[in-house]
Scaffold this active site. Structure first.
Site, PDB file in Angstrom:
ATOM      1  N   LYS A 203      40.636  65.940  -5.493  1.00  0.00           N
ATOM      2  CA  LYS A 203      41.473  66.219  -4.545  1.00  0.00           C
ATOM      3  C   LYS A 203      43.019  65.844  -4.788  1.00  0.00           C
ATOM      4  O   LYS A 203      43.034  64.440  -4.760  1.00  0.00           O
ATOM      5  CB  LYS A 203      41.059  65.892  -3.160  1.00  0.00           C
ATOM      6  CG  LYS A 203      41.864  67.027  -2.259  1.00  0.00           C
ATOM      7  CD  LYS A 203      41.197  66.928  -0.877  1.00  0.00           C
ATOM      8  CE  LYS A 203      41.991  68.048   0.069  1.00  0.00           C
ATOM      9  NZ  LYS A 203      41.516  67.980   1.560  1.00  0.00           N
TER      10      LYS A 203
ATOM     11  N   GLY B  93      36.988  55.055   5.060  1.00  0.00           N
ATOM     12  CA  GLY B  93      38.101  55.235   4.917  1.00  0.00           C
ATOM     13  C   GLY B  93      38.840  56.358   5.763  1.00  0.00           C
ATOM     14  O   GLY B  93      40.228  56.729   5.900  1.00  0.00           O
TER      15      GLY B  93
ATOM     16  N   LYS C  91      58.634  28.020   4.993  1.00  0.00           N
ATOM     17  CA  LYS C  91      57.829  27.929   3.682  1.00  0.00           C
ATOM     18  C   LYS C  91      58.154  26.208   3.478  1.00  0.00           C
ATOM     19  O   LYS C  91      58.857  25.970   3.121  1.00  0.00           O
ATOM     20  CB  LYS C  91      58.364  28.558   2.703  1.00  0.00           C
ATOM     21  CG  LYS C  91      57.266  28.305   1.171  1.00  0.00           C
ATOM     22  CD  LYS C  91      57.734  28.999   0.085  1.00  0.00           C
ATOM     23  CE  LYS C  91      56.664  28.674  -1.032  1.00  0.00           C
ATOM     24  NZ  LYS C  91      56.216  27.249  -1.095  1.00  0.00           N
TER      25      LYS C  91
ATOM     26  N   HIS D   6      37.139  31.095 -15.017  1.00  0.00           N
ATOM     27  CA  HIS D   6      36.089  30.653 -14.417  1.00  0.00           C
ATOM     28  C   HIS D   6      35.024  30.406 -15.459  1.00  0.00           C
ATOM     29  O   HIS D   6      35.401  30.680 -16.713  1.00  0.00           O
ATOM     30  CB  HIS D   6      35.233  31.534 -13.306  1.00  0.00           C
ATOM     31  CG  HIS D   6      34.819  33.006 -14.057  1.00  0.00           C
ATOM     32  ND1 HIS D   6      35.788  33.989 -14.156  1.00  0.00           N
ATOM     33  CD2 HIS D   6      33.797  33.218 -14.547  1.00  0.00           C
ATOM     34  CE1 HIS D   6      34.900  35.011 -14.722  1.00  0.00           C
ATOM     35  NE2 HIS D   6      33.718  34.548 -14.772  1.00  0.00           N
TER      36      HIS D   6
END
Length: 811
Positions: free
Chosen positions: A60, A181, A530, A345
């Site tokens: 779509k 969704g 911060k 990793h």
């Protein structure tokens, strides 16, 4: 994938794709552009493709963006491929009554990116796949669409999903919920592929009717709208072989860029909601793909490599993709591979029943019995993977460089399937383990995910000679976590073994993305200072205080004054997130003062600035909205002389920016008020806006000084990672004190090497350089990046002992 400019061209899977109109707004309500859509599909491809491979995709398309449905020329629902389709797009034909239509198969990232380029926001697929010769296979999964009628919502859908799960569990059909969704939930269940679509459709219909009969006030199986008020429609019809369902991880063409997201069953116990594309990307980085369990479901003839094969195409990756499982040897082989994927990793693989049982270990195997590292169980790998090294191409699952870090055999002490494994690994003399190591792998199901284990270095280790305490990692051709037997905080004295952290407190800090005010879309942002210090996760458990850095270093011996926290909240079990800072005489954070304190060279007092609460008295708060967590934090911690909960600027952006500049602070943090806490994830729901550009760097060498710096360091040579590899970023020669220079020279001389770790150093910088193993991380401020990716006007800010090389990323 860099998407610069309004129009560009990118290479994906070896195919060149022209991208146009990247700034076109596809979702006006959120300002989400075509660039964002393409970026999402490119990033989600490794999770999307396994569930879409071999399935014909209907699309779509919103060529002018969502909200244009009133214009019949703006929205297309397409089956047949058009004449402009690239030749490399995989396709298969389906005979219809009047013609044969050719559908794309979303088998690779290139096809997914191309679909995003033509504004195919939604991708729908059936529950069956084509075979290798184009034949239509029987369905391999069942789907139930739980659609709430008017007056019902997700809570009712959850109730129905759990009722469905009971039935499916009794039939030994593994199932996974997917928030659609839109309004409801899609429920998928694995099938053994022995029944036709008609048979599965009939079964689903009977299941829906049985639920309706047993729960008439909650469930309806008839699509008539008049019957659906306050109830949930169990739509069984999408199991028809001619029908399709929105694909897992597809965007939706709604007002906002929501996604059909596979969920773990334990998530249905909480405050479930639909997720957008940014939340989805953040989520898969942390927990992986819950729907992989459906693909890996085993029935009469278990194939432990089925999931592995669905995630790899032998024509596109050098990884071994055997069709049959190998015969298990008597050697009990293991391998640990250093994997430079999107995040560095280490993959631990143990031979078991003819395959390699596998775990991904983000921080690498622990070298300290006081530290437990997360180990995420992944799909079983073929035995041939035990010798694999090489480059997994971009766009493929696990893209990046992989090399063997260590390998050998293991002694098996215990193997309780899915629960506990205890082994002693015997690697190579020059391997990363350095010596035999006895480990325990324990399935903790952290966060409710059965894939989450912990790896623990056992106290009772095999006999071996102790390594020198200050020996750096033998990196050679690699960079990453260093495995010395003792660790150091900053460049000073060795720290003592940290006390054992409670299981509930083993939480990695959520990370912020660098950005600007222009990156803040929507009006649900709140602003804070911060802080310029060391990130710290602080835990109070049964009266005992723990404080860990991002690397898991115990900070309490160095910053003991934060023990005031025990007096402020005595009697509660709590996990807090914050920053340790040292303030100068004007009350501003001073990173150099903090560094001096960490090296025991200064008596500067530190402060603990708390800004989040993650756990309270047995209850996890990770999924609570940030605004709610902040309110709880302010109630629990009233603040003292050392420990504080600094006030927030609320939603006042202008004041936050102007005040932080006036006070000469580093910048501000912008956080979405409704955002959840995502451990270890660098999310786009937290944005750090700095007033001065800064970059964390790896030290790869140094050049001798001249004049008054003769005999010491003149400049440091630095690098940053790009796509998993260290790339030279220039030199920094200003911002050092004399003490810094002397200590740095002494430290770097211990880890010198003959050749550079990076290969692109200009001759003028390399001429008299001393090269070092990239172990240490520093931070610099700079003016801008040059065209050749060098830092301009770089000034040294200081060491980052709270970071490792693996934490680095180009800001």
């Amino acid at each position: 994938m860099a998407l610069t400019g309004e129009n560009t061209s990118v290479a994906v899977d070896g195919h060149r794709i022209r991208l146009t109109n990247l700034d076109k707004v596809m979702y006006p309500e959120t300002g989400t552009t075509k660039r964002d859509v393409i970026f999402y599909y490119a990033q989600i491809a490794p999770y999307f493709i396994p569930h879409a491979t071999g399935r014909p995709a209907t699309r779509k398309r919103w060529v002018n963006g969502v909200g244009t449905d009133a214009d019949p020329g703006s929205v297309f629902f397409e089956k047949n491929l058009g004449g402009g389709t690239p030749q490399w797009v995989h396709r298969e034909g389906i005979e219809h009554s009047s013609r044969t239509a050719y559908y794309p198969l979303v088998d690779d990232a290139a096809t997914l990116v191309w679909l995003a380029q033509i504004a195919a926001l939604e991708i729908h697929v059936p529950q069956w796949r084509f075979g290798p010769r184009g034949g239509i296979h029987r369905p391999d999964r069942l789907v139930l669409d739980l659609d709430p009628g008017e007056g019902a919502g997700l809570p009712e859908c959850i109730e129905v999903a759990l009722l469905c799960k009971e039935i499916l569990d009794d039939l030994s059909m593994p199932s996974i919920p997917v928030t659609s969704g839109s309004k409801g939930i899609h429920l998928y269940a694995a099938l053994d592929g022995k029944r036709t679509s008609d048979q599965i459709s009939a079964f689903a219909k009977e299941l829906a009717r049985a639920l309706e009969a047993d729960h008439p006030d909650l469930v309806v199986s008839d699509m008539t709208k008049a019957k659906r008020g306050g109830k949930v429609l169990v739509d069984w019809s999408q199991n028809n072989g001619k029908k399709t369902t929105i694909a897992p991880y597809s965007l939706r063409g709604r007002d906002r860029p929501m996604v059909a997201v596979p969920r773990n069953w334990d998530e249905l116990d909480g405050d479930l909601r639909q997720l957008d594309f940014e939340e989805t990307l953040a989520r898969v980085d942390v927990i992986g793909d819950p729907m992989a369990a459906i693909e890996a479901a085993e029935f009469d003839s278990p194939d432990r490599l089925a999931t592995y094969r669905t995630m790899r195409d032998a024509s596109k990756t050098p990884e071994p993709v055997p069709q049959d499982r190998a015969v298990s040897s008597d050697d009990r082989r293991f391998v640990i591979q250093e994997h430079h994927a999107r995040r560095l990793h280490y993959d631990l693989r143990l031979e078991r029943d003819g395959v390699l049982a596998s775990w991904a270990i983000p921080k690498g195997p622990p070298t300290d019995g006081g530290e437990n590292h997360l180990a995420v169980q992944t799909e079983d790998h073929p035995m041939e993977y035990a010798t694999f090294e090489g480059e997994i191409p971009k766009g493929e699952y696990g893209a990046g460089h992989m090399r063997i870090w260590d390998h050998g055999t293991f002694e098996l002490e215990k193997w309780r399937e899915g629960k506990e494994v205890i082994v002693t690994l015997h690697g190579q003399p020059d391997g990363g383990l350095e010596e035999p190591r006895r480990y325990a792998l324990i399935n903790t199901k952290l966060g409710g995910d059965p894939k989450n284990w912990l790896i623990h270095l056992m106290d009772d280790q095999p006999e071996h000679a102790d390594a020198p305490p200050d020996t750096p990692a033998r990196s050679g051709k690699r960079y990453g976590p260093t495995p010395p037997r003792t660790r150091k905080l900053g460049l000073g004295a060795e720290r003592k073994k940290a006390p054992r952290l409670p299981d509930f407190a083993d939480i990695s800090p959520m990370l912020a993305s660098a950005g600007t005010v222009g990156d803040l879309r929507g009006d649900d942002w709140v602003y804070e200072v911060k802080w310029d210090g060391y990130r710290a996760i602080t835990t109070l458990a049964d009266g005992e205080l723990f404080m860990r850095s991002r690397r898991g270093i115990d900070l309490l011996p160095t910053f003991g004054e934060v023990a005031e926290l025990k007096e402020l909240i005595d009697g509660r079990n709590v996990v807090l997130d914050g920053e340790v800072v040292a303030l100068d005489s004007t009350g501003r954070p001073n990173f150099q003062l903090l560094q001096g304190r960490s090296r025991s060279e200064s008596t500067a007092k530190v402060q603990l600035m708390l800004f989040d609460i993650l756990h309270l008295d047995g209850q996890s708060l990770l999924k609570a909205p940030y605004e709610e967590r902040r309110e709880i934090l302010e109630e629990v911690v009233q603040g003292g002389t050392t420990v504080h909960v600094p006030p927030s600027f609320g939603d006042d952006q202008d004041t936050a920016i102007s005040m932080s500049k006036k006070l000469k602070l580093e910048g501000v943090m912008a956080k979405r008020s409704g955002s959840i806490y995502q451990p270890g994830r660098r999310a786009h729901t937290w944005i750090k806006i700095k007033h001065q550009r800064a970059q964390e760097v790896a030290i790869v060498g140094w050049r001798p000084g001249q004049g008054n710096r003769s005999g010491t360091i003149g400049s440091l040579l630095v690098a940053v990672p790009v796509e998993g590899e260290l790339v030279y970023a220039g030199r920094v020669g200003s911002g050092f004190s004399d003490r810094d220079l002397a200590q740095t020279a002494a430290k770097l001389r211990k880890i010198e090497r003959r050749t550079p770790q990076v290969s692109d150093v200009p001759p003028e910088d390399a001429r008299d350089a001393h090269w070092v193993t990239p172990v240490y991380v520093g931070e610099v401020t700079f003016a801008e990046w040059s065209n050749d990716n060098r830092l301009r006007q770089a000034v040294w800010r200081g060491w980052r002992p709270d970071k490792t090389i693996a934490d680095l990323r180009r800001e």
